[in-house]
Write a protein that holds these residues in place. Structure first.
Motif, PDB file in Angstrom:
ATOM      1  N   VAL A  37      14.415  -2.259  11.698  1.00 53.65           N
ATOM      2  CA  VAL A  37      13.635  -1.439  10.766  1.00 53.65           C
ATOM      3  C   VAL A  37      14.003  -1.787   9.328  1.00 53.65           C
ATOM      4  O   VAL A  37      13.128  -1.898   8.448  1.00 53.65           O
ATOM      5  N   LEU A  38      15.315  -1.970   9.073  1.00 51.15           N
ATOM      6  CA  LEU A  38      15.731  -2.352   7.720  1.00 51.15           C
ATOM      7  C   LEU A  38      15.167  -3.717   7.344  1.00 51.15           C
ATOM      8  O   LEU A  38      14.722  -3.932   6.205  1.00 51.15           O
ATOM      9  N   ASP A  39      15.191  -4.648   8.317  1.00 49.31           N
ATOM     10  CA  ASP A  39      14.605  -5.966   8.059  1.00 49.31           C
ATOM     11  C   ASP A  39      13.108  -5.858   7.799  1.00 49.31           C
ATOM     12  O   ASP A  39      12.551  -6.584   6.968  1.00 49.31           O
ATOM     13  N   LEU A  40      12.453  -4.953   8.540  1.00 44.26           N
ATOM     14  CA  LEU A  40      11.020  -4.748   8.302  1.00 44.26           C
ATOM     15  C   LEU A  40      10.771  -4.213   6.892  1.00 44.26           C
ATOM     16  O   LEU A  40       9.823  -4.633   6.214  1.00 44.26           O
ATOM     17  N   ARG A  41      11.629  -3.298   6.459  1.00 42.90           N
ATOM     18  CA  ARG A  41      11.489  -2.788   5.100  1.00 42.90           C
ATOM     19  C   ARG A  41      11.689  -3.904   4.074  1.00 42.90           C
ATOM     20  O   ARG A  41      10.960  -3.991   3.084  1.00 42.90           O
ATOM     21  N   LEU A 170       3.275 -19.774  -2.816  1.00 43.03           N
ATOM     22  CA  LEU A 170       3.427 -18.336  -2.553  1.00 43.03           C
ATOM     23  C   LEU A 170       2.689 -17.926  -1.287  1.00 43.03           C
ATOM     24  O   LEU A 170       3.160 -17.066  -0.532  1.00 43.03           O
ATOM     25  N   ARG A 171       1.533 -18.542  -1.042  1.00 47.72           N
ATOM     26  CA  ARG A 171       0.806 -18.227   0.188  1.00 47.72           C
ATOM     27  C   ARG A 171       1.569 -18.691   1.423  1.00 47.72           C
ATOM     28  O   ARG A 171       1.611 -17.995   2.441  1.00 47.72           O
ATOM     29  N   VAL A 172       2.148 -19.899   1.316  1.00 49.45           N
ATOM     30  CA  VAL A 172       2.958 -20.391   2.445  1.00 49.45           C
ATOM     31  C   VAL A 172       4.133 -19.459   2.685  1.00 49.45           C
ATOM     32  O   VAL A 172       4.464 -19.110   3.834  1.00 49.45           O
ATOM     33  N   ALA A 173       4.800 -19.075   1.573  1.00 52.79           N
ATOM     34  CA  ALA A 173       5.930 -18.158   1.713  1.00 52.79           C
ATOM     35  C   ALA A 173       5.486 -16.820   2.299  1.00 52.79           C
ATOM     36  O   ALA A 173       6.184 -16.221   3.126  1.00 52.79           O
ATOM     37  N   ARG A 174       4.305 -16.359   1.882  1.00 48.88           N
ATOM     38  CA  ARG A 174       3.806 -15.092   2.412  1.00 48.88           C
ATOM     39  C   ARG A 174       3.523 -15.198   3.904  1.00 48.88           C
ATOM     40  O   ARG A 174       3.815 -14.267   4.682  1.00 48.88           O
ATOM     41  N   ASP A 175       2.946 -16.333   4.329  1.00 52.64           N
ATOM     42  CA  ASP A 175       2.693 -16.522   5.755  1.00 52.64           C
ATOM     43  C   ASP A 175       3.999 -16.499   6.552  1.00 52.64           C
ATOM     44  O   ASP A 175       4.065 -15.920   7.651  1.00 52.64           O
ATOM     45  N   ALA A 176       5.049 -17.144   5.976  1.00 51.50           N
ATOM     46  CA  ALA A 176       6.348 -17.141   6.656  1.00 51.50           C
ATOM     47  C   ALA A 176       6.912 -15.724   6.736  1.00 51.50           C
ATOM     48  O   ALA A 176       7.476 -15.313   7.767  1.00 51.50           O
ATOM     49  N   ILE A 177       6.763 -14.981   5.638  1.00 52.11           N
ATOM     50  CA  ILE A 177       7.239 -13.601   5.653  1.00 52.11           C
ATOM     51  C   ILE A 177       6.466 -12.784   6.688  1.00 52.11           C
ATOM     52  O   ILE A 177       7.045 -11.970   7.422  1.00 52.11           O
ATOM     53  N   MET A 178       5.155 -13.000   6.763  1.00 52.86           N
ATOM     54  CA  MET A 178       4.340 -12.282   7.735  1.00 52.86           C
ATOM     55  C   MET A 178       4.730 -12.636   9.160  1.00 52.86           C
ATOM     56  O   MET A 178       4.773 -11.765  10.048  1.00 52.86           O
ATOM     57  N   ASP A 179       5.017 -13.919   9.400  1.00 53.75           N
ATOM     58  CA  ASP A 179       5.469 -14.318  10.740  1.00 53.75           C
ATOM     59  C   ASP A 179       6.770 -13.610  11.100  1.00 53.75           C
ATOM     60  O   ASP A 179       6.928 -13.090  12.219  1.00 53.75           O
ATOM     61  N   GLY A 180       7.715 -13.612  10.155  1.00 51.42           N
ATOM     62  CA  GLY A 180       8.968 -12.906  10.393  1.00 51.42           C
ATOM     63  C   GLY A 180       8.752 -11.409  10.574  1.00 51.42           C
ATOM     64  O   GLY A 180       9.394 -10.770  11.421  1.00 51.42           O
ATOM     65  N   ASN A 182       6.042  -9.935  11.736  1.00 55.84           N
ATOM     66  CA  ASN A 182       5.455  -9.700  13.056  1.00 55.84           C
ATOM     67  C   ASN A 182       6.497  -9.831  14.162  1.00 55.84           C
ATOM     68  O   ASN A 182       6.503  -9.049  15.124  1.00 55.84           O
ATOM     69  N   ASP A 183       7.378 -10.852  14.019  1.00 58.11           N
ATOM     70  CA  ASP A 183       8.434 -11.015  15.023  1.00 58.11           C
ATOM     71  C   ASP A 183       9.352  -9.788  15.042  1.00 58.11           C
ATOM     72  O   ASP A 183       9.714  -9.274  16.114  1.00 58.11           O
ATOM     73  N   ARG A 184       9.741  -9.335  13.859  1.00 59.74           N
ATOM     74  CA  ARG A 184      10.623  -8.159  13.801  1.00 59.74           C
ATOM     75  C   ARG A 184       9.910  -6.914  14.329  1.00 59.74           C
ATOM     76  O   ARG A 184      10.525  -6.069  14.983  1.00 59.74           O
ATOM     77  N   LEU A 185       8.607  -6.827  14.031  1.00 66.68           N
ATOM     78  CA  LEU A 185       7.850  -5.684  14.522  1.00 66.68           C
ATOM     79  C   LEU A 185       7.792  -5.681  16.040  1.00 66.68           C
ATOM     80  O   LEU A 185       7.961  -4.631  16.682  1.00 66.68           O
ATOM     81  N   LEU A 186       7.584  -6.857  16.628  1.00 67.22           N
ATOM     82  CA  LEU A 186       7.563  -6.945  18.092  1.00 67.22           C
ATOM     83  C   LEU A 186       8.923  -6.623  18.683  1.00 67.22           C
ATOM     84  O   LEU A 186       9.022  -5.917  19.691  1.00 67.22           O
ATOM     85  N   ARG A 187       9.992  -7.143  18.037  1.00 68.66           N
ATOM     86  CA  ARG A 187      11.338  -6.838  18.532  1.00 68.66           C
ATOM     87  C   ARG A 187      11.632  -5.343  18.420  1.00 68.66           C
ATOM     88  O   ARG A 187      12.200  -4.740  19.330  1.00 68.66           O
ATOM     89  N   ALA A 188      11.246  -4.768  17.282  1.00 68.60           N
ATOM     90  CA  ALA A 188      11.475  -3.332  17.107  1.00 68.60           C
ATOM     91  C   ALA A 188      10.706  -2.524  18.152  1.00 68.60           C
ATOM     92  O   ALA A 188      11.225  -1.553  18.715  1.00 68.60           O
ATOM     93  N   ALA A 189       9.461  -2.931  18.418  1.00 68.16           N
ATOM     94  CA  ALA A 189       8.663  -2.228  19.430  1.00 68.16           C
ATOM     95  C   ALA A 189       9.294  -2.375  20.810  1.00 68.16           C
ATOM     96  O   ALA A 189       9.372  -1.409  21.583  1.00 68.16           O
ATOM     97  N   ALA A 190       9.777  -3.609  21.114  1.00 66.82           N
ATOM     98  CA  ALA A 190      10.419  -3.838  22.417  1.00 66.82           C
ATOM     99  C   ALA A 190      11.690  -3.004  22.538  1.00 66.82           C
ATOM    100  O   ALA A 190      11.949  -2.387  23.583  1.00 66.82           O
ATOM    101  N   ILE A 191      12.498  -2.972  21.470  1.00 65.52           N
ATOM    102  CA  ILE A 191      13.730  -2.179  21.498  1.00 65.52           C
ATOM    103  C   ILE A 191      13.408  -0.702  21.644  1.00 65.52           C
ATOM    104  O   ILE A 191      14.068   0.025  22.402  1.00 65.52           O
ATOM    105  N   LEU A 192      12.372  -0.250  20.921  1.00 60.82           N
ATOM    106  CA  LEU A 192      11.986   1.159  21.022  1.00 60.82           C
ATOM    107  C   LEU A 192      11.537   1.501  22.436  1.00 60.82           C
ATOM    108  O   LEU A 192      11.895   2.563  22.980  1.00 60.82           O
ATOM    109  N   ILE A 193      10.769   0.600  23.046  1.00 57.18           N
ATOM    110  CA  ILE A 193      10.321   0.841  24.417  1.00 57.18           C
ATOM    111  C   ILE A 193      11.512   0.887  25.368  1.00 57.18           C
ATOM    112  O   ILE A 193      11.600   1.755  26.250  1.00 57.18           O
ATOM    113  N   LEU A 194      12.460  -0.056  25.170  1.00 60.07           N
ATOM    114  CA  LEU A 194      13.657  -0.055  26.008  1.00 60.07           C
ATOM    115  C   LEU A 194      14.470   1.220  25.805  1.00 60.07           C
ATOM    116  O   LEU A 194      14.987   1.801  26.769  1.00 60.07           O
TER     117      LEU A 194
END
Length: 416
Positions: A37-41, A170-180, A182-194
Protein backbone atom coordinates in the motif's frame (compact mmCIF):
# COMPACT_ATOMS: atom_id res chain seq x y z
CA UNK A 1 -17.74 -52.80 31.51
CA UNK A 2 -18.91 -49.19 31.36
CA UNK A 3 -16.56 -46.73 32.95
CA UNK A 4 -17.29 -43.27 34.33
CA UNK A 5 -17.38 -40.69 31.63
CA UNK A 6 -13.98 -39.27 30.86
CA UNK A 7 -13.87 -35.86 29.23
CA UNK A 8 -12.12 -36.31 25.86
CA UNK A 9 -8.93 -34.33 25.73
CA UNK A 10 -9.61 -31.21 23.73
CA UNK A 11 -7.01 -30.54 21.04
CA UNK A 12 -6.28 -27.20 22.66
CA UNK A 13 -2.58 -27.23 21.90
CA UNK A 14 -3.06 -28.23 18.29
CA UNK A 15 -5.86 -25.74 17.74
CA UNK A 16 -3.96 -23.02 19.54
CA UNK A 17 -0.88 -23.79 17.46
CA UNK A 18 -2.92 -23.61 14.27
CA UNK A 19 -4.43 -20.30 15.31
CA UNK A 20 -1.03 -18.90 16.34
CA UNK A 21 0.53 -19.96 13.04
CA UNK A 22 -2.42 -18.49 11.15
CA UNK A 23 -2.11 -15.30 13.19
CA UNK A 24 1.57 -15.00 12.34
CA UNK A 25 0.73 -15.61 8.69
CA UNK A 26 -1.88 -12.86 8.83
CA UNK A 27 0.58 -10.53 10.57
CA UNK A 28 3.26 -11.31 7.98
CA UNK A 29 0.84 -10.76 5.13
CA UNK A 30 -0.31 -7.57 6.83
CA UNK A 31 3.26 -6.29 6.80
CA UNK A 32 3.58 -7.10 3.11
CA UNK A 33 0.18 -5.58 2.45
CA UNK A 34 1.11 -2.36 4.24
CA UNK A 35 4.36 -2.22 2.28
CA UNK A 36 2.50 -2.70 -0.97
CA UNK A 37 0.00 0.00 0.00
CA UNK A 38 2.86 2.38 0.82
CA UNK A 39 4.49 1.52 -2.50
CA UNK A 40 1.17 2.17 -4.22
CA UNK A 41 1.00 5.57 -2.56
CA UNK A 42 4.53 6.31 -3.72
CA UNK A 43 3.62 5.17 -7.22
CA UNK A 44 0.57 7.39 -7.17
CA UNK A 45 2.74 10.29 -6.06
CA UNK A 46 5.27 9.52 -8.77
CA UNK A 47 2.46 9.42 -11.34
CA UNK A 48 1.19 12.82 -10.19
CA UNK A 49 4.70 14.25 -10.31
CA UNK A 50 5.31 12.77 -13.76
CA UNK A 51 2.01 14.13 -15.07
CA UNK A 52 2.69 17.56 -13.58
CA UNK A 53 6.20 17.67 -15.03
CA UNK A 54 5.03 16.48 -18.45
CA UNK A 55 2.18 18.98 -18.58
CA UNK A 56 4.37 21.89 -17.57
CA UNK A 57 7.10 21.00 -20.08
CA UNK A 58 4.54 20.65 -22.83
CA UNK A 59 2.98 23.97 -21.82
CA UNK A 60 6.39 25.65 -22.22
CA UNK A 61 6.23 24.88 -25.94
CA UNK A 62 2.58 26.00 -26.18
CA UNK A 63 3.27 29.30 -24.46
CA UNK A 64 6.44 29.92 -26.48
CA UNK A 65 4.34 29.50 -29.60
CA UNK A 66 1.69 31.85 -28.19
CA UNK A 67 4.33 34.47 -27.40
CA UNK A 68 5.88 34.08 -30.86
CA UNK A 69 2.47 34.33 -32.55
CA UNK A 70 1.70 37.54 -30.68
CA UNK A 71 5.15 38.92 -31.59
CA UNK A 72 4.68 38.11 -35.29
CA UNK A 73 1.25 39.69 -35.42
CA UNK A 74 2.48 42.86 -33.73
CA UNK A 75 5.53 43.12 -35.98
CA UNK A 76 3.47 42.73 -39.14
CA UNK A 77 0.48 44.85 -38.19
CA UNK A 78 1.63 47.09 -35.41
CA UNK A 79 -1.65 46.35 -33.70
CA UNK A 80 -1.12 46.49 -29.89
CA UNK A 81 -3.85 43.85 -29.50
CA UNK A 82 -1.28 41.22 -30.43
CA UNK A 83 0.82 42.18 -27.45
CA UNK A 84 -1.69 40.60 -25.06
CA UNK A 85 -1.05 36.97 -26.15
CA UNK A 86 2.64 37.85 -26.37
CA UNK A 87 2.83 38.99 -22.76
CA UNK A 88 0.61 36.14 -21.55
CA UNK A 89 2.76 33.55 -23.30
CA UNK A 90 5.99 35.20 -22.13
CA UNK A 91 4.94 35.16 -18.48
CA UNK A 92 3.47 31.68 -18.69
CA UNK A 93 6.71 30.21 -20.06
CA UNK A 94 8.62 31.24 -16.95
CA UNK A 95 5.83 29.93 -14.69
CA UNK A 96 5.77 26.62 -16.55
CA UNK A 97 9.52 26.18 -16.17
CA UNK A 98 9.38 26.96 -12.47
CA UNK A 99 6.45 24.58 -11.88
CA UNK A 100 8.17 21.84 -13.88
CA UNK A 101 11.25 22.16 -11.68
CA UNK A 102 9.11 22.19 -8.53
CA UNK A 103 6.83 19.33 -9.62
CA UNK A 104 8.69 16.90 -7.37
CA UNK A 105 9.83 14.77 -10.26
CA UNK A 106 13.40 14.28 -9.16
CA UNK A 107 14.90 12.52 -12.14
CA UNK A 108 18.36 14.15 -12.57
CA UNK A 109 18.20 14.06 -16.37
CA UNK A 110 14.80 15.71 -16.31
CA UNK A 111 16.01 18.51 -14.02
CA UNK A 112 19.07 19.03 -16.24
CA UNK A 113 16.88 19.28 -19.35
CA UNK A 114 14.55 21.73 -17.59
CA UNK A 115 17.51 23.98 -16.90
CA UNK A 116 18.65 23.69 -20.53
CA UNK A 117 15.13 24.45 -21.67
CA UNK A 118 15.08 27.50 -19.40
CA UNK A 119 18.24 28.85 -21.05
CA UNK A 120 16.89 28.21 -24.55
CA UNK A 121 13.53 29.78 -23.63
CA UNK A 122 15.20 32.86 -22.16
CA UNK A 123 17.23 33.29 -25.36
CA UNK A 124 14.07 32.96 -27.43
CA UNK A 125 12.15 35.37 -25.18
CA UNK A 126 14.99 37.92 -25.33
CA UNK A 127 14.91 37.74 -29.13
CA UNK A 128 11.14 38.28 -29.10
CA UNK A 129 11.46 41.21 -26.67
CA UNK A 130 14.11 42.99 -28.80
CA UNK A 131 11.94 42.84 -31.90
CA UNK A 132 8.86 44.05 -30.02
CA UNK A 133 10.77 46.99 -28.55
CA UNK A 134 12.15 47.92 -31.98
CA UNK A 135 8.63 47.86 -33.42
CA UNK A 136 7.40 50.01 -30.59
CA UNK A 137 10.11 52.58 -31.35
CA UNK A 138 8.94 52.68 -34.97
CA UNK A 139 11.69 50.62 -36.58
CA UNK A 140 9.87 47.61 -37.99
CA UNK A 141 12.57 46.93 -40.57
CA UNK A 142 15.22 46.42 -37.93
CA UNK A 143 12.85 44.12 -36.05
CA UNK A 144 12.17 42.08 -39.18
CA UNK A 145 15.90 41.86 -39.90
CA UNK A 146 16.43 40.22 -36.50
CA UNK A 147 13.67 37.77 -37.30
CA UNK A 148 15.21 36.99 -40.69
CA UNK A 149 18.57 36.24 -39.11
CA UNK A 150 16.99 33.01 -37.86
CA UNK A 151 18.32 33.09 -34.31
CA UNK A 152 14.85 32.92 -32.83
CA UNK A 153 13.81 30.15 -35.19
CA UNK A 154 16.87 28.13 -34.21
CA UNK A 155 16.10 28.52 -30.51
CA UNK A 156 12.50 27.55 -31.17
CA UNK A 157 13.65 24.39 -32.96
CA UNK A 158 15.98 23.55 -30.08
CA UNK A 159 13.21 24.11 -27.53
CA UNK A 160 10.72 22.06 -29.55
CA UNK A 161 13.17 19.16 -29.95
CA UNK A 162 14.16 19.17 -26.30
CA UNK A 163 10.53 19.37 -25.15
CA UNK A 164 9.42 16.55 -27.45
CA UNK A 165 12.27 14.32 -26.28
CA UNK A 166 11.57 15.07 -22.64
CA UNK A 167 7.82 14.50 -23.04
CA UNK A 168 8.62 11.14 -24.69
CA UNK A 169 10.94 10.24 -21.82
CA UNK A 170 8.30 11.22 -19.29
CA UNK A 171 5.72 9.07 -21.06
CA UNK A 172 8.06 6.08 -20.99
CA UNK A 173 8.72 6.71 -17.31
CA UNK A 174 4.99 7.03 -16.69
CA UNK A 175 4.33 3.72 -18.43
CA UNK A 176 6.98 2.08 -16.23
CA UNK A 177 5.42 3.60 -13.14
CA UNK A 178 2.00 2.38 -14.27
CA UNK A 179 3.35 -1.13 -14.83
CA UNK A 180 4.84 -1.13 -11.35
CA UNK A 181 1.62 0.31 -9.96
CA UNK A 182 -0.45 -2.43 -11.59
CA UNK A 183 1.93 -5.11 -10.34
CA UNK A 184 1.77 -3.75 -6.80
CA UNK A 185 -1.99 -3.45 -7.05
CA UNK A 186 -2.28 -7.09 -8.08
CA UNK A 187 0.08 -8.16 -5.30
CA UNK A 188 -1.86 -6.11 -2.78
CA UNK A 189 -5.14 -7.62 -3.99
CA UNK A 190 -3.65 -11.14 -3.81
CA UNK A 191 -2.30 -10.50 -0.29
CA UNK A 192 -5.65 -9.06 0.78
CA UNK A 193 -7.46 -12.10 -0.59
CA UNK A 194 -5.02 -14.41 1.20
CA UNK A 195 -5.46 -12.44 4.40
CA UNK A 196 -9.22 -12.57 4.17
CA UNK A 197 -9.10 -16.27 3.31
CA UNK A 198 -6.84 -16.93 6.28
CA UNK A 199 -9.06 -14.90 8.60
CA UNK A 200 -12.13 -16.75 7.31
CA UNK A 201 -10.31 -20.07 7.75
CA UNK A 202 -9.33 -19.02 11.29
CA UNK A 203 -12.91 -18.03 12.03
CA UNK A 204 -14.21 -21.34 10.64
CA UNK A 205 -11.61 -23.28 12.59
CA UNK A 206 -12.43 -21.37 15.77
CA UNK A 207 -16.15 -21.89 15.14
CA UNK A 208 -15.68 -25.61 14.58
CA UNK A 209 -13.45 -25.80 17.63
CA UNK A 210 -15.96 -23.94 19.79
CA UNK A 211 -18.85 -25.95 18.34
CA UNK A 212 -17.01 -29.19 19.08
CA UNK A 213 -16.21 -27.95 22.57
CA UNK A 214 -19.84 -26.96 23.12
CA UNK A 215 -20.98 -30.33 21.77
CA UNK A 216 -18.55 -32.16 24.05
CA UNK A 217 -19.68 -30.02 26.98
CA UNK A 218 -23.30 -30.83 26.20
CA UNK A 219 -22.47 -34.50 25.95
CA UNK A 220 -20.54 -34.28 29.19
CA UNK A 221 -23.43 -32.47 30.88
CA UNK A 222 -25.86 -35.11 29.65
CA UNK A 223 -23.52 -37.91 30.69
CA UNK A 224 -22.92 -36.35 34.08
CA UNK A 225 -26.66 -35.90 34.52
CA UNK A 226 -27.09 -39.52 33.46
CA UNK A 227 -24.41 -40.72 35.86
CA UNK A 228 -25.92 -38.62 38.62
CA UNK A 229 -29.20 -40.51 38.28
CA UNK A 230 -28.15 -43.85 36.77
CA UNK A 231 -25.91 -46.70 37.76
CA UNK A 232 -22.69 -46.61 35.74
CA UNK A 233 -22.32 -50.39 35.53
CA UNK A 234 -25.82 -51.51 34.53
CA UNK A 235 -27.30 -48.28 33.20
CA UNK A 236 -30.29 -48.67 35.53
CA UNK A 237 -31.62 -45.80 37.65
CA UNK A 238 -29.58 -45.47 40.82
CA UNK A 239 -30.60 -44.91 44.45
CA UNK A 240 -30.90 -41.15 43.99
CA UNK A 241 -33.17 -41.53 40.96
CA UNK A 242 -35.18 -44.22 42.74
CA UNK A 243 -35.63 -42.00 45.79
CA UNK A 244 -36.98 -39.10 43.70
CA UNK A 245 -39.21 -41.36 41.64
CA UNK A 246 -40.55 -43.22 44.69
CA UNK A 247 -41.31 -39.99 46.59
CA UNK A 248 -43.23 -38.62 43.60
CA UNK A 249 -45.09 -41.92 43.44
CA UNK A 250 -45.91 -41.69 47.15
CA UNK A 251 -47.27 -38.15 46.68
CA UNK A 252 -49.27 -39.25 43.64
CA UNK A 253 -50.65 -42.27 45.49
CA UNK A 254 -51.74 -40.10 48.41
CA UNK A 255 -53.58 -37.76 46.03
CA UNK A 256 -55.22 -40.46 43.93
CA UNK A 257 -55.66 -43.13 46.63
CA UNK A 258 -54.14 -45.66 44.22
CA UNK A 259 -51.64 -48.06 45.79
CA UNK A 260 -48.33 -49.19 44.37
CA UNK A 261 -46.05 -52.12 45.09
CA UNK A 262 -42.37 -52.14 45.96
CA UNK A 263 -40.23 -55.23 45.37
CA UNK A 264 -36.89 -55.30 47.17
CA UNK A 265 -34.54 -57.77 45.44
CA UNK A 266 -31.27 -59.13 46.76
CA UNK A 267 -29.10 -61.55 44.79
CA UNK A 268 -28.29 -64.92 46.40
CA UNK A 269 -24.79 -66.40 46.30
CA UNK A 270 -23.41 -63.41 44.40
CA UNK A 271 -20.56 -62.94 46.88
CA UNK A 272 -19.38 -66.45 46.08
CA UNK A 273 -19.18 -65.57 42.36
CA UNK A 274 -17.15 -62.46 43.17
CA UNK A 275 -14.83 -64.38 45.48
CA UNK A 276 -14.37 -67.27 43.06
CA UNK A 277 -14.11 -65.56 39.70
CA UNK A 278 -13.20 -61.99 40.60
CA UNK A 279 -14.96 -58.67 40.40
CA UNK A 280 -14.69 -58.54 36.60
CA UNK A 281 -16.93 -61.60 36.25
CA UNK A 282 -19.10 -60.24 39.05
CA UNK A 283 -19.66 -57.02 37.14
CA UNK A 284 -20.57 -58.96 34.01
CA UNK A 285 -23.04 -61.02 36.05
CA UNK A 286 -24.65 -57.84 37.45
CA UNK A 287 -25.01 -56.44 33.94
CA UNK A 288 -26.65 -59.68 32.76
CA UNK A 289 -28.96 -59.67 35.78
CA UNK A 290 -30.09 -56.14 34.90
CA UNK A 291 -30.70 -57.17 31.29
CA UNK A 292 -32.77 -60.22 32.31
CA UNK A 293 -34.79 -58.28 34.89
CA UNK A 294 -35.61 -55.63 32.30
CA UNK A 295 -36.62 -58.33 29.81
CA UNK A 296 -39.25 -59.89 32.10
CA UNK A 297 -40.71 -56.63 33.41
CA UNK A 298 -43.53 -54.86 31.59
CA UNK A 299 -43.79 -51.26 30.53
CA UNK A 300 -44.37 -48.89 33.44
CA UNK A 301 -42.61 -51.16 35.96
CA UNK A 302 -39.66 -49.20 37.33
CA UNK A 303 -36.40 -51.12 37.92
CA UNK A 304 -33.43 -49.59 39.77
CA UNK A 305 -30.15 -50.75 41.25
CA UNK A 306 -29.56 -49.41 44.74
CA UNK A 307 -25.98 -50.64 44.92
CA UNK A 308 -24.04 -53.88 45.24
CA UNK A 309 -26.43 -56.73 44.51
CA UNK A 310 -29.56 -54.84 45.62
CA UNK A 311 -32.33 -54.05 43.14
CA UNK A 312 -35.84 -52.64 43.51
CA UNK A 313 -38.97 -52.67 41.36
CA UNK A 314 -41.82 -50.16 41.64
CA UNK A 315 -45.16 -51.21 40.17
CA UNK A 316 -47.77 -48.46 40.02
CA UNK A 317 -51.39 -49.52 40.47
CA UNK A 318 -53.22 -52.19 42.40
CA UNK A 319 -51.99 -55.79 42.02
CA UNK A 320 -53.33 -58.97 43.54
CA UNK A 321 -51.01 -61.28 45.46
CA UNK A 322 -51.13 -63.72 42.57
CA UNK A 323 -50.03 -61.01 40.11
CA UNK A 324 -47.20 -59.94 42.36
CA UNK A 325 -46.24 -63.56 42.87
CA UNK A 326 -46.20 -64.11 39.11
CA UNK A 327 -43.91 -61.11 38.59
CA UNK A 328 -41.63 -62.27 41.38
CA UNK A 329 -41.48 -65.78 39.93
CA UNK A 330 -40.45 -64.37 36.55
CA UNK A 331 -37.71 -62.30 38.18
CA UNK A 332 -36.40 -65.28 40.14
CA UNK A 333 -36.68 -67.82 37.33
CA UNK A 334 -34.95 -65.64 34.73
CA UNK A 335 -31.71 -65.96 36.71
CA UNK A 336 -31.64 -69.75 36.59
CA UNK A 337 -29.77 -70.15 33.25
CA UNK A 338 -26.06 -69.40 33.55
CA UNK A 339 -25.37 -65.67 33.78
CA UNK A 340 -21.78 -65.98 32.58
CA UNK A 341 -19.75 -68.59 30.67
CA UNK A 342 -17.72 -69.25 33.82
CA UNK A 343 -20.72 -69.78 36.10
CA UNK A 344 -23.10 -72.71 36.34
CA UNK A 345 -26.86 -72.61 36.10
CA UNK A 346 -28.48 -71.23 39.23
CA UNK A 347 -25.10 -70.00 40.43
CA UNK A 348 -26.83 -66.76 41.35
CA UNK A 349 -30.41 -66.49 42.49
CA UNK A 350 -32.67 -63.81 43.94
CA UNK A 351 -34.73 -63.29 47.04
CA UNK A 352 -37.58 -60.80 47.00
CA UNK A 353 -39.56 -58.88 49.55
CA UNK A 354 -42.83 -57.21 48.51
CA UNK A 355 -44.56 -54.30 50.23
CA UNK A 356 -47.65 -52.30 49.22
CA UNK A 357 -48.17 -48.59 49.77
CA UNK A 358 -49.94 -47.45 51.90
CA UNK A 359 -50.91 -50.84 53.41
CA UNK A 360 -47.39 -51.69 54.61
CA UNK A 361 -46.09 -48.16 55.18
CA UNK A 362 -47.44 -44.63 55.12
CA UNK A 363 -44.23 -43.09 53.81
CA UNK A 364 -41.29 -44.19 51.69
CA UNK A 365 -39.08 -45.02 54.63
CA UNK A 366 -41.74 -47.18 56.23
CA UNK A 367 -42.46 -48.91 52.93
CA UNK A 368 -38.76 -49.61 52.36
CA UNK A 369 -38.44 -51.04 55.87
CA UNK A 370 -41.42 -53.30 55.31
CA UNK A 371 -40.01 -54.56 52.02
CA UNK A 372 -36.60 -55.14 53.64
CA UNK A 373 -38.22 -57.10 56.43
CA UNK A 374 -40.01 -59.23 53.85
CA UNK A 375 -36.75 -59.71 51.99
CA UNK A 376 -35.06 -60.79 55.20
CA UNK A 377 -37.85 -63.29 55.68
CA UNK A 378 -37.17 -64.69 52.20
CA UNK A 379 -33.48 -65.00 53.01
CA UNK A 380 -34.24 -66.63 56.35
CA UNK A 381 -36.68 -69.06 54.76
CA UNK A 382 -34.09 -70.45 52.35
CA UNK A 383 -33.67 -67.86 49.60
CA UNK A 384 -34.92 -67.92 46.03
CA UNK A 385 -38.42 -66.99 47.13
CA UNK A 386 -40.74 -63.98 47.42
CA UNK A 387 -42.26 -62.93 50.72
CA UNK A 388 -44.96 -60.34 51.40
CA UNK A 389 -44.58 -57.73 54.10
CA UNK A 390 -46.70 -58.25 57.25
CA UNK A 391 -47.64 -54.68 58.00
CA UNK A 392 -50.76 -53.31 59.58
CA UNK A 393 -52.87 -53.87 56.49
CA UNK A 394 -51.16 -57.10 55.39
CA UNK A 395 -54.09 -59.33 56.30
CA UNK A 396 -53.56 -62.22 53.83
CA UNK A 397 -51.89 -65.26 55.34
CA UNK A 398 -48.43 -66.37 54.25
CA UNK A 399 -48.14 -68.66 51.27
CA UNK A 400 -45.93 -71.61 52.09
CA UNK A 401 -42.88 -72.15 49.90
CA UNK A 402 -42.71 -75.12 47.61
CA UNK A 403 -40.92 -78.12 48.99
CA UNK A 404 -37.25 -78.22 48.11
CA UNK A 405 -35.13 -81.26 47.69
CA UNK A 406 -33.09 -82.23 50.75
CA UNK A 407 -30.03 -80.02 51.02
CA UNK A 408 -31.18 -77.68 48.21
CA UNK A 409 -32.62 -74.20 48.20
CA UNK A 410 -36.38 -73.77 47.89
CA UNK A 411 -37.74 -74.00 44.40
CA UNK A 412 -37.34 -70.70 42.51
CA UNK A 413 -40.50 -68.70 42.63
CA UNK A 414 -41.71 -70.04 45.98
CA UNK A 415 -43.68 -67.46 47.94
CA UNK A 416 -44.40 -66.63 51.58
Amino acid sequence: MPTPYVVPALPIRRSAAILVVALFIVLGMSVFFVREVLDLRQSMGALRQNDAARIQVRNVLINLLNAETGQRGYLLSGDPAYLEPYHLGRGAVRDNLQQAEESGYQDPEFLSNVRKLALISESKLEELERTVQLRKRGDPDAAMNIVREGFGRQKMLEARQLIQEEVAHLRVARDAIMDGFNDRLLRAAAILILMLSTVVAMALHAWRWLSAAARRNNELAKRLAMEASHDVLTGLPNRRFFDRWARRLVAKSLRSARPFTLLAIDLDRFKGVNDTYGHGVGDEVLKEVAIRFQAVLRGGEFLARLGGDEFVVLMEGEFSRNEVTSIGRRLIDCLYPSLHPKTADNAVGASIGAAVFPHNGTDLEGLMQAADDALYASKHAGRGILSFARGEAAAPAAVQPAVAAPGASPTPGAVF
